[in-house]
Design an enzyme around this catalytic site. Structure first.
Site, mmCIF file in Angstrom:
data_model
loop_
_atom_site.group_PDB
_atom_site.id
_atom_site.type_symbol
_atom_site.label_atom_id
_atom_site.label_comp_id
_atom_site.label_asym_id
_atom_site.label_seq_id
_atom_site.Cartn_x
_atom_site.Cartn_y
_atom_site.Cartn_z
ATOM 1 N N ARG A 51 -5.165 4.248 0.365
ATOM 2 C CA ARG A 51 -5.705 3.671 -0.860
ATOM 3 C C ARG A 51 -5.482 2.174 -0.861
ATOM 4 O O ARG A 51 -4.544 1.675 -0.248
ATOM 5 C CB ARG A 51 -4.956 4.224 -2.069
ATOM 6 C CG ARG A 51 -5.042 5.695 -2.202
ATOM 7 C CD ARG A 51 -4.125 6.134 -3.329
ATOM 8 N NE ARG A 51 -3.762 7.525 -3.133
ATOM 9 C CZ ARG A 51 -2.832 8.159 -3.842
ATOM 10 N NH1 ARG A 51 -2.146 7.492 -4.758
ATOM 11 N NH2 ARG A 51 -2.576 9.413 -3.612
ATOM 12 N N ASP A 53 -5.054 -0.731 -4.030
ATOM 13 C CA ASP A 53 -4.894 -0.768 -5.485
ATOM 14 C C ASP A 53 -6.004 -1.573 -6.176
ATOM 15 O O ASP A 53 -6.760 -2.290 -5.524
ATOM 16 C CB ASP A 53 -3.534 -1.385 -5.843
ATOM 17 C CG ASP A 53 -2.402 -0.427 -5.515
ATOM 18 O OD1 ASP A 53 -2.625 0.799 -5.625
ATOM 19 O OD2 ASP A 53 -1.306 -0.898 -5.148
ATOM 20 N N ARG A 198 2.581 -6.542 -1.223
ATOM 21 C CA ARG A 198 2.630 -7.497 -2.332
ATOM 22 C C ARG A 198 4.078 -7.826 -2.731
ATOM 23 O O ARG A 198 4.369 -8.954 -3.139
ATOM 24 C CB ARG A 198 1.836 -6.963 -3.525
ATOM 25 C CG ARG A 198 0.334 -6.986 -3.242
ATOM 26 C CD ARG A 198 -0.444 -6.131 -4.219
ATOM 27 N NE ARG A 198 -0.262 -6.565 -5.582
ATOM 28 C CZ ARG A 198 -0.680 -5.848 -6.639
ATOM 29 N NH1 ARG A 198 -1.295 -4.690 -6.461
ATOM 30 N NH2 ARG A 198 -0.484 -6.307 -7.846
#
Lengths: 245, 245
Positions: A51, A53, A198
């Protein structure tokens, strides 16, 4: 039955991420499945390498799907190019072995994170980078990054809550390039957990700003708690750059 | 009274161009004047080196204004940075001689036009370039561009309607760079009329596609009628790159 591998470029700005979230149709996966299902006249489900985000971009996301359609792959590509929104492009379509699985077979992933480290935020890149107006010490950031390279328990560097699954990952390389204030951080590893890149970037930025010492990093790894690492850098600076099989 | 020169970067995507059009507040000039007037506590009017049309961008537009404000120029810059929308940035503020006039004193202007010449339009640059999916012959485009360099009557290359003003301009250089399908056309000249760069680019694209011959260009110049030149390339690919005084 055919197994089709696709490589996708997308601008994540206006989407709620790759995957379906509850009832939301506003995901990249949903947009692609809707077009492919219409194209193949059957219900198509795609599996991505992982995935991304909400707000995260991809230059080369990889996914696969199974279909009974006999349409040639180049026609699939042009069909998708015509009917997908202009911020999602399927760059290549290829028939692969039935065993190929975009997630399970992914060996190495590379992410790129962009920082604008000038006083003034560039108006043309502002949707694709993180503006840090104060000077960053790149050498200190590189020193901190070195500590993260290798096999480690990255529990401090993820917002993933599960205690069941392993939080051990291997980072192969972290490169930091500074081109006149446009900083590109590329991170290669065998897998990444939720928000891991991140949080790594946020922590490196704090080191670059002098808010943390590069020597703290091994301590943060050892503590295995999210609260010891730095902030989560904004989604808009992150790009899934490459997936290798 | 002070005369202040400003250099501005803007993303023209959501504006109706540089200048006030009738009642529209949605222009770059209006946004800047509103912030400067509030800052200086007086009605500020700015003069740019020239207008840019709706959707056209600028990396370094130059303008000037007069004010009685005694605020230091670096404070003016940070005030504007704080209060302008994020797609308009005043990059520099400088006090200049009272005689300086951003339009009358402009000697050389440089525009850059971006073309994406790959089959698939890059999702990250799509708001800042013109997608031409068919192959362009760059050599032929360069040959055609050479004919445009020099002093000519560019009446065929503008949508300007007036017959009163001179349509003679000088183009100093046209450079065409092809970086793996990302084509950058830079045009330098002593002045440009309405849509002139975009019609030049549209005409060069038609030459590159083989729809026109490079030898036609001098004939188009001679005919002095808009209808003989090519189409107007889209605004979004055009950037005002530099103004020299």
């Amino acid at each position: 039955m055919r197994n089709i591998k696709i490589v996708i470029e997308y601008d994540g700005t206006r989407y709620k991420g790759w995957q379906r979230l509850g009832d939301s149709d506003n995901t990249i996966q949903h947009k692609i499945e809707a077009v492919l299902s219409k194209m193949a006249e059957e219900n198509i489900e795609i599996t991505a390498s992982g995935r991304t985000d909400a707000g995260v971009h991809a230059s080369n996301q990889v996914a696969n799907f199974r279909t009974d359609s006999t349409m040639p792959t180049h026609k699939m590509r042009s069909y998708c190019y015509e009917f997908l929104p202009e911020d999602i492009v399927i760059k290549s379509v290829e028939e692969v072995d039935l065993n190929f699985h975009a997630r399970y077979n992914a060996k190495v992933k590379k992410y790129i994170y962009n920082i604008c480290n000038n006083k003034v935020h560039d108006v043309f890149t502002r949707k694709y980078d993180y503006h840090v107006p104060l000077p960053l010490n790149i050498e200190k950031m590189r020193k901190a990054a070195e500590v993260l390279v290798g096999e480690h328990d990255f529990q401090s560097f993820t917002t993933l809550k599960t205690k069941k699954k392993s939080t051990i990952r291997t980072i192969y390389t972290i490169n930091i390039i500074n081109d006149d204030g446009n900083i590109e951080i590329s991170v290669q590893g065998n897998g990444f957990m939720k928000n891991m890149v991140r949080i790594i970037v946020g922590t490196l930025v704090e080191v670059g700003l002098g808010e943390r010492d590069a020597n703290e990093i091994s301590d943060i790894l050892d503590r295995k708690e999210r609260k010891y690492a730095g902030h989560i850098a904004p989604a808009k600076g992150l790009f899934l750059e490459e997936v290798n099989y």
